[in-house]
Write a protein that holds these residues in place. Structure first.
Motif, PDB file in Angstrom:
ATOM      1  N   GLY A  33       0.800  -1.328  -0.009  1.00 59.67           N
ATOM      2  CA  GLY A  33       0.098  -0.042  -0.042  1.00 59.67           C
ATOM      3  C   GLY A  33       0.720   1.491  -0.085  1.00 59.67           C
ATOM      4  O   GLY A  33       0.254   2.197   0.553  1.00 59.67           O
ATOM      5  N   VAL A  34       1.898   1.253  -0.613  1.00 55.26           N
ATOM      6  CA  VAL A  34       2.750   2.725  -0.808  1.00 55.26           C
ATOM      7  C   VAL A  34       2.022   3.657  -1.611  1.00 55.26           C
ATOM      8  O   VAL A  34       1.503   3.133  -2.484  1.00 55.26           O
ATOM      9  N   VAL A  35       2.116   4.672  -1.145  1.00 57.56           N
ATOM     10  CA  VAL A  35       1.263   6.014  -1.945  1.00 57.56           C
ATOM     11  C   VAL A  35       2.240   6.456  -2.834  1.00 57.56           C
ATOM     12  O   VAL A  35       3.309   6.945  -2.696  1.00 57.56           O
ATOM     13  N   PHE A  36       1.554   6.690  -4.279  1.00 60.48           N
ATOM     14  CA  PHE A  36       2.463   7.393  -5.246  1.00 60.48           C
ATOM     15  C   PHE A  36       1.714   8.859  -5.516  1.00 60.48           C
ATOM     16  O   PHE A  36       0.324   8.814  -5.176  1.00 60.48           O
ATOM     17  N   TYR A  37       2.426   9.783  -5.847  1.00 61.74           N
ATOM     18  CA  TYR A  37       2.029  11.246  -5.910  1.00 61.74           C
ATOM     19  C   TYR A  37       1.979  11.628  -7.414  1.00 61.74           C
ATOM     20  O   TYR A  37       2.745  11.019  -8.255  1.00 61.74           O
ATOM     21  N   ASP A  38       1.597  12.861  -7.367  1.00 59.42           N
ATOM     22  CA  ASP A  38       1.744  13.476  -8.814  1.00 59.42           C
ATOM     23  C   ASP A  38       3.202  13.440  -9.394  1.00 59.42           C
ATOM     24  O   ASP A  38       4.163  14.063  -8.787  1.00 59.42           O
ATOM     25  N   GLY A  39       3.275  12.836 -10.353  1.00 55.56           N
ATOM     26  CA  GLY A  39       4.483  12.359 -11.146  1.00 55.56           C
ATOM     27  C   GLY A  39       5.334  13.659 -11.368  1.00 55.56           C
ATOM     28  O   GLY A  39       6.576  13.511 -11.459  1.00 55.56           O
ATOM     29  N   TYR A  40       4.791  14.890 -11.582  1.00 57.06           N
ATOM     30  CA  TYR A  40       5.320  15.991 -11.756  1.00 57.06           C
ATOM     31  C   TYR A  40       5.996  16.755 -10.744  1.00 57.06           C
ATOM     32  O   TYR A  40       6.601  17.573 -11.012  1.00 57.06           O
ATOM     33  N   LEU A  41       5.557  16.263  -9.505  1.00 57.71           N
ATOM     34  CA  LEU A  41       6.391  16.767  -8.442  1.00 57.71           C
ATOM     35  C   LEU A  41       7.724  16.011  -8.087  1.00 57.71           C
ATOM     36  O   LEU A  41       8.579  16.792  -7.474  1.00 57.71           O
ATOM     37  N   MET A  42       8.003  15.155  -9.272  1.00 57.89           N
ATOM     38  CA  MET A  42       9.620  14.888  -9.273  1.00 57.89           C
ATOM     39  C   MET A  42       9.956  14.192  -7.829  1.00 57.89           C
ATOM     40  O   MET A  42       9.280  13.333  -7.399  1.00 57.89           O
ATOM     41  N   ASP A  43      10.820  14.929  -7.291  1.00 58.79           N
ATOM     42  CA  ASP A  43      11.622  14.344  -6.435  1.00 58.79           C
ATOM     43  C   ASP A  43      11.145  14.924  -4.889  1.00 58.79           C
ATOM     44  O   ASP A  43      11.456  14.902  -3.689  1.00 58.79           O
ATOM     45  N   LYS A  44      10.000  15.747  -4.952  1.00 56.49           N
ATOM     46  CA  LYS A  44       9.452  16.385  -3.825  1.00 56.49           C
ATOM     47  C   LYS A  44       8.306  15.361  -3.304  1.00 56.49           C
ATOM     48  O   LYS A  44       6.860  15.749  -3.041  1.00 56.49           O
ATOM     49  N   ASN A  45       8.434  14.333  -2.878  1.00 58.29           N
ATOM     50  CA  ASN A  45       7.624  13.179  -2.394  1.00 58.29           C
ATOM     51  C   ASN A  45       7.665  13.524  -0.697  1.00 58.29           C
ATOM     52  O   ASN A  45       8.237  13.563  -0.168  1.00 58.29           O
ATOM     53  N   PRO A  46       6.174  13.841  -0.682  1.00 59.59           N
ATOM     54  CA  PRO A  46       5.906  13.992   0.695  1.00 59.59           C
ATOM     55  C   PRO A  46       6.144  13.025   1.773  1.00 59.59           C
ATOM     56  O   PRO A  46       6.419  13.100   2.802  1.00 59.59           O
ATOM     57  N   ASP A  47       6.324  11.625   1.201  1.00 60.85           N
ATOM     58  CA  ASP A  47       6.853  10.609   2.127  1.00 60.85           C
ATOM     59  C   ASP A  47       8.214   9.980   2.158  1.00 60.85           C
ATOM     60  O   ASP A  47       8.614   9.075   2.530  1.00 60.85           O
ATOM     61  N   LYS A  48       8.989  10.948   1.549  1.00 62.85           N
ATOM     62  CA  LYS A  48      10.387  10.731   1.188  1.00 62.85           C
ATOM     63  C   LYS A  48      11.170  10.187   2.370  1.00 62.85           C
ATOM     64  O   LYS A  48      12.071   9.454   2.407  1.00 62.85           O
ATOM     65  N   ASP A  49      11.035  10.705   3.370  1.00 60.81           N
ATOM     66  CA  ASP A  49      11.770  10.550   4.711  1.00 60.81           C
ATOM     67  C   ASP A  49      10.980   9.498   5.698  1.00 60.81           C
ATOM     68  O   ASP A  49      11.474   9.220   6.906  1.00 60.81           O
ATOM     69  N   LEU A  50      10.046   8.738   5.183  1.00 64.28           N
ATOM     70  CA  LEU A  50       9.488   7.834   5.752  1.00 64.28           C
ATOM     71  C   LEU A  50      10.411   6.623   6.040  1.00 64.28           C
ATOM     72  O   LEU A  50      11.122   6.025   5.100  1.00 64.28           O
ATOM     73  N   ASP A  51      10.493   6.077   7.278  1.00 63.09           N
ATOM     74  CA  ASP A  51      11.502   5.192   7.466  1.00 63.09           C
ATOM     75  C   ASP A  51      10.971   3.515   7.439  1.00 63.09           C
ATOM     76  O   ASP A  51      10.359   2.953   8.356  1.00 63.09           O
ATOM     77  N   ASP A  52      10.406   3.297   6.165  1.00 59.11           N
ATOM     78  CA  ASP A  52       9.704   2.062   5.872  1.00 59.11           C
ATOM     79  C   ASP A  52      10.519   1.094   4.968  1.00 59.11           C
ATOM     80  O   ASP A  52       9.688  -0.078   4.463  1.00 59.11           O
ATOM     81  N   GLY A  53      11.645   1.272   4.576  1.00 62.34           N
ATOM     82  CA  GLY A  53      12.584   0.536   3.924  1.00 62.34           C
ATOM     83  C   GLY A  53      12.187   0.697   2.438  1.00 62.34           C
ATOM     84  O   GLY A  53      12.921   0.013   1.898  1.00 62.34           O
ATOM     85  N   VAL A  54      11.646   1.773   1.993  1.00 60.97           N
ATOM     86  CA  VAL A  54      11.403   2.247   0.551  1.00 60.97           C
ATOM     87  C   VAL A  54      12.190   3.084   0.163  1.00 60.97           C
ATOM     88  O   VAL A  54      12.030   4.226   0.838  1.00 60.97           O
ATOM     89  N   LEU A  55      12.902   3.105  -0.766  1.00 66.92           N
ATOM     90  CA  LEU A  55      13.709   3.999  -1.378  1.00 66.92           C
ATOM     91  C   LEU A  55      12.850   4.877  -2.313  1.00 66.92           C
ATOM     92  O   LEU A  55      12.362   4.211  -3.295  1.00 66.92           O
ATOM     93  N   ARG A  56      12.474   6.296  -2.094  1.00 64.28           N
ATOM     94  CA  ARG A  56      11.859   7.043  -2.962  1.00 64.28           C
ATOM     95  C   ARG A  56      12.705   7.759  -4.008  1.00 64.28           C
ATOM     96  O   ARG A  56      12.923   8.744  -3.745  1.00 64.28           O
TER      97      ARG A  56
END
Length: 459
Positions: A33-56
């Motif tokens: 259930g990882v959340v994907f965001y507007d692709g045009y936001l590029m590297d500005k991922n709201p979940d970028k710093d989540l410590d869940d083992g997923v490299l965004r």
């Protein structure tokens, strides 16, 4: 794009799965259930710093390092199960799953600096998050990848990262879907391996050569006829890919994924074209993409759209315009080559009737080569078993017969010139007495979703 080689040489055979229905399977969850965001936001991922083992890497490309425990648990039979849940993108988008081979021990990587292969592609349906079903499943039988993922030498050199890529845009849903105003989340994604209950032993002797991996749809530069990156010759849809094989290989095969895109008026999404694939100047595959019908996927298209319309359509109507179905996978095509000599090789793909109206759209191509290194081991005595073709084709007494390790749904026979001379939706033997002698191509469609191509000589 870099050209690269992953090769491990020594002694254990490659394993191919048998009938999965008779084998107890278990599941290994990788994404939940990882959340994907507007692709045009590029590297500005709201979940970028989540410590869940997923490299965004961005808002549309995520990666998870597969653990030794997960890889050690893989069996000979292997499925890839992917699901997409609706958020605030109500259009059909392209998604794909990749494997990245990252130098051992790194906690991050840059995608264009490592070796990657695409292992599965899909198209999302038109979904209204407020209507059910709001989750669409995709499944791939990938037994042929199990030996690579279990290769001892490869795993000693690389960490294997599993990428989930899905570029979505929320702008239409912001206006059209209740509860989506001002939101940037587009989809939720989950992924698991489904594998034999009994883990399989490590393998050695695999040779893997990534040839090309598609660029994201919004960046273009895939196969087309109008720019230098997409074609060998401006005005023609033809592209040649080159690679080197360092040692003789048995059971060589190419895994190919293509899909046609271009939603403008007269775009390539709406025109089925013949595709031709040549290996070292010899035609090895002819195909025209598209399902007989997209009706099985209508239930997932809960947002009104111009593809499915308001009522059920006939098979003929679907075949008149659809290259793929929103809500369906894109086929993995396996081209079995047999023994391949060391040296320089090339694969050419051409779609001669493609128009790319208004110079829009393209055909994303992903492709890799896989086989077993021949004549390796103690003083050349121990030779790895060749990759076994899942389909055996034979000609006797004027009949062409097929045997496979899964149910055969359909068979196509093509002349060397690329003409489809026979098609039948069954596994029955094909009468070939009336055909001219020479080389033909046989496409065999299996019930587990695989399409395999073999050469056959008719006397």
């Amino acid at each position: 794009m870099r050209r690269f080689l992953l090769t491990v040489v020594s002694a254990l055979p490659l394993f191919w799965g048998g009938a999965q229905a008779q084998d107890e399977m278990r599941k290994i969850k990788v994404y939940d259930g990882v959340v994907f965001y507007d692709g045009y936001l590029m590297d500005k991922n709201p979940d970028k710093d989540l410590d869940d083992g997923v490299l965004r890497h961005s808002c549309s490309l995520y990666s998870v390092k597969l653990t030794d425990e997960q890889l050690d648990a893989l069996g000979e039979n292997l499925n890839l199960n992917v699901s997409v849940q609706a958020c605030c993108d109500n259009y059909d988008r392209i998604g794909n799953i990749n494997i990245a081979f990252v130098p051992k021990g790194k906690e991050s990587y840059t995608t264009d600096e490592v070796d990657r292969i695409e292992i599965g592609r899909f198209i999302t349906p038109f979904m209204d998050k407020n209507k059910e079903p709001d989750i669409v499943p995709y499944s791939y039988e990938i037994n042929y990848l199990s030996p690579i993922l279990r290769d001892k030498g490869l795993r000693e050199k690389y960490d294997l990262w599993l990428e989930y890529e899905l570029f979505g845009v929320p702008y239409a849903a912001n206006e059209q879907i209740e509860g989506c105003a001002g939101r940037s989340d587009v989809f939720k994604g989950s992924l698991e391996f489904e594998t034999s209950a009994e883990p399989a032993p490590a393998t050695e002797g695999n040779l893997l050569i990534p040839i090309v991996i598609k660029t994201p749809e919004h960046l273009g530069s895939n196969l087309n006829n109008y720019n230098e990156q997409g074609t060998d010759t401006i005005g023609k849809c033809i592209k040649t890919y080159y690679f080197d094989v360092p040692q003789d290989v048995t059971g060589g095969q190419i895994v190919l994924i293509t899909s046609n895109h271009g939603a403008n008026s007269g775009g390539e999404e709406y025109n089925r074209r013949w595709h031709y694939v040549h290996f070292d100047d010899e035609k090895v595959l002819s195909y025209k993409p598209g399902r007989e019908s997209c009706e099985p996927f209508r239930k997932y298209n809960t947002q009104a759209n111009g593809i499915y319309g308001w009522s059920e359509m006939s098979d003929a109507e679907w075949q008149s315009f659809s290259n793929w179905c929103p809500g369906d996978v894109i086929d993995n095509r396996i081209i079995y080559l047999g023994d391949v000599k060391a040296g320089a090789h090339k694969v050419m793909i051409r779609v001669p009737s493609a128009k790319f109206n208004e110079k829009k759209g393209d055909i994303p191509v992903s492709m890799y080569f896989h086989g077993a290194v021949n004549g390796v081991g103690d003083a050349g005595i121990h030779v790895p078993e060749a990759v076994k073709p899942r389909v055996n084709v034979s000609v006797a007494d004027g009949m062409l017969s097929m045997e496979a390790d899964a149910e055969i749904l359909a068979v196509e026979l093509f002349s060397a010139q690329g003409d489809c001379v026979y098609k039948r939706n069954s596994a029955s033997p094909v009468p070939v007495d009336g055909y001219a002698p020479g080389m033909y191509l046989v496409n065999v469609y299996l019930a587990d979703g695989m399409i395999l191509t073999h050469k056959v000589m008719l006397p």
